[in-house]
Write an enzyme that holds these catalytic residues in place. Sequence first.
Site, PDB file in Angstrom:
ATOM      1  N   CYS A  88      27.670  -2.478 -18.245  1.00  0.00           N
ATOM      2  CA  CYS A  88      28.493  -1.714 -19.190  1.00  0.00           C
ATOM      3  C   CYS A  88      29.812  -0.960 -18.584  1.00  0.00           C
ATOM      4  O   CYS A  88      29.858  -0.452 -17.123  1.00  0.00           O
ATOM      5  CB  CYS A  88      27.790  -0.336 -19.690  1.00  0.00           C
ATOM      6  SG  CYS A  88      28.534   0.722 -20.996  1.00  0.00           S
ATOM      7  N   LEU A  89      30.977  -1.316 -19.201  1.00  0.00           N
ATOM      8  CA  LEU A  89      32.282  -0.857 -18.624  1.00  0.00           C
ATOM      9  C   LEU A  89      32.151   0.775 -18.252  1.00  0.00           C
ATOM     10  O   LEU A  89      33.134   1.208 -17.370  1.00  0.00           O
ATOM     11  CB  LEU A  89      33.478  -1.107 -19.446  1.00  0.00           C
ATOM     12  CG  LEU A  89      33.614  -2.506 -19.882  1.00  0.00           C
ATOM     13  CD1 LEU A  89      34.737  -2.709 -20.765  1.00  0.00           C
ATOM     14  CD2 LEU A  89      34.101  -3.100 -18.538  1.00  0.00           C
ATOM     15  N   HIS A 130      23.859  -3.280 -27.871  1.00  0.00           N
ATOM     16  CA  HIS A 130      24.273  -2.332 -26.840  1.00  0.00           C
ATOM     17  C   HIS A 130      25.274  -1.639 -27.456  1.00  0.00           C
ATOM     18  O   HIS A 130      25.329  -0.419 -27.193  1.00  0.00           O
ATOM     19  CB  HIS A 130      24.615  -3.293 -25.757  1.00  0.00           C
ATOM     20  CG  HIS A 130      25.173  -2.702 -24.761  1.00  0.00           C
ATOM     21  ND1 HIS A 130      24.869  -2.720 -23.262  1.00  0.00           N
ATOM     22  CD2 HIS A 130      26.617  -1.776 -24.459  1.00  0.00           C
ATOM     23  CE1 HIS A 130      25.719  -1.852 -22.726  1.00  0.00           C
ATOM     24  NE2 HIS A 130      26.684  -1.327 -23.243  1.00  0.00           N
TER      25      HIS A 130
HETATM   26 NI    NI Z   1      28.391  -0.522 -22.958  1.00  0.00          NI
END
Ligand code: NI
Length: 159
Positions: A88-89, A130
């Site tokens: 995830c960023l 997500h």
């Molecule tokens: Ni994410």
Amino acid sequence: MALRNLRVDGDELLRRKSRPVADITENVKTLLGDMVDTMKNSKGAGLAAPQVGVLKRLIVIDHEDELFQMINPEIQLEEGSQDAEEACLSIPGMIGTVTRPEKLTVAFTKTDGTRAEMSAEGRLAVIISHEVDHLNGVLYRDKARNFRLRTKEDDEEDD
Ligand code: NI
């Protein structure tokens, strides 16, 4: 092209629930464009508005050269399950294994205001699940097994 600052894990805003978008204003369209730029700039596969500090139900996805911009996405139906590696960023440098539906159907509003429905499976289903979690203040690490530092052997994209 405008890049927005990414919020990272520990930022309380990532834990809040995003609000539905009532009107598709120019601001909303600009935000979606900036989210696409920010996602691509960071080589991400998906991005949700709270990750750039805006609590609106907006997600963007870049999957196999297809770009999706979803306003008020709602997962209607989930089928089966799959275990997938996720990153995830907003959680830089980490990776984990999450169980997600194998297939799902998502309803959403397009930028032209029309409502659409789409079925997805495999990796695309993972990304949609997500990103919708982000709109509800959920991060993948809440659900992950083997949450760990990412190494050179891990080449997953960030969602
Ligand atoms: Ni994410």
